[in-house]
Design a protein around this motif. Structure first.
Motif, PDB file in Angstrom:
ATOM      1  N   UNK A   1      -4.738   6.639   1.181  1.00 28.07           N
ATOM      2  CA  UNK A   1      -4.151   5.407   0.665  1.00 28.07           C
ATOM      3  C   UNK A   1      -4.594   5.131  -0.762  1.00 28.07           C
ATOM      4  N   UNK A   2      -3.703   4.464  -1.504  1.00 29.52           N
ATOM      5  CA  UNK A   2      -4.095   3.875  -2.776  1.00 29.52           C
ATOM      6  C   UNK A   2      -4.758   2.535  -2.543  1.00 29.52           C
ATOM      7  N   UNK A   3      -5.185   1.906  -3.634  1.00 33.03           N
ATOM      8  CA  UNK A   3      -5.897   0.627  -3.542  1.00 33.03           C
ATOM      9  C   UNK A   3      -4.955  -0.559  -3.378  1.00 33.03           C
TER      10      UNK A   3
ATOM     11  N   UNK B   1       0.829  -1.198   0.000  1.00 36.96           N
ATOM     12  CA  UNK B   1       0.000   0.000   0.000  1.00 36.96           C
ATOM     13  C   UNK B   1       0.860   1.242   0.000  1.00 36.96           C
TER      14      UNK B   1
ATOM     15  N   UNK C   1      -3.905  10.068   6.500  1.00 36.90           N
ATOM     16  CA  UNK C   1      -3.257   9.566   5.297  1.00 36.90           C
ATOM     17  C   UNK C   1      -4.308   9.212   4.255  1.00 36.90           C
TER      18      UNK C   1
END
Lengths: 110, 114
Positions: B105-107, B90, B103
């Motif tokens: 987050x991406x996937x 991640x 934060x």
């Protein structure tokens, strides 16, 4: 490390019920954050509570913080099937790190 | 879409391969992070970059090599990995490092080492 520890590890409730998850941590914090993770996806930031705050609300979410007990709780009211996910608390420590525990896996049964 | 994009979504690589994971954010954030999520373990913070400078390296094996060419892009270069490195990787970003912002987050990239 300063990771939070969530309790319970898993929770199963009926739709419409309230869900309560708890978090404990070990040392001083600047703030504590809660995140949600749907299966196999990234984490989504839900709410941040500062060390000088005791309670915070956001929609159906209510977070409490007790710095004397080094604990926090996340309450989701009137749960929905879409709330099914893992929930993580993340203490932000004075060493500038945001660390995560293993999470509480919540299942909301329609 | 959160504003943090990770590619590829899935990656299968042999132990002798070299591959790279990519993370991109256009949120104007100054800090970027790599985390590793293995089954039944807490998320592990691997690397932290603030204004393109590495500020944290949490005892990560040298077979993982991060690169931050600018504040919008973060890479994780992988070589000679082990099967136990299979995990969800991640990427996250925040407005600044050390301030305690939330934060984004991406996937994630689901990595399988065979």
């Amino acid at each position: 490390s300063q990771q939070g520890e969530e309790d319970p590890q898993a929770l199963s409730i009926q739709e419409g019920e309230n869900a309560t998850m708890n978090c404990s941590y070990k040392t001083s914090i600047n703030n504590l954050q809660w995140y949600r993770q749907n299966s196999g996806r990234g984490l989504v930031h839900l709410i941040l509570i500062r060390s000088n705050e005791r309670e915070k609300h956001s929609g159906r979410l209510r977070v409490t913080l007790d710095t004397s007990k080094k604990s926090s709780s996340l309450l989701i009211t009137a749960s929905r099937a879409a709330d099914t996910a893992s929930y993580f608390c993340a203490p932000f420590s004075e060493s500038y790190q945001l660390t995560f525990g293993k999470g509480t896996k919540l299942s909301v049964i329609p | 879409e959160t504003g943090v994009t990770q590619t590829p979504r899935h990656l299968v690589m042999g132990m002798t391969n070299k591959k790279s994971l990519k993370c991109e954010q256009h949120l104007g954030h100054n800090a970027m992070y790599w985390y590793k999520q293995s089954a039944k373990k807490p998320l592990e913070l691997m690397f932290v970059y603030s204004l393109e400078e590495r500020v944290e390296n949490n005892s990560v094996p040298s077979r993982f090599s991060p690169e931050c060419p600018n504040s919008s892009h973060l890479f994780l270069h992988l070589h000679t990995l082990q099967p136990e490195d299979s995990a969800l990787y991640l990427c996250a970003s925040s407005q600044d490092w050390g301030i305690g912002y939330g934060y984004t987050f991406g996937s994630g990239t689901r990595l399988t080492v065979v």
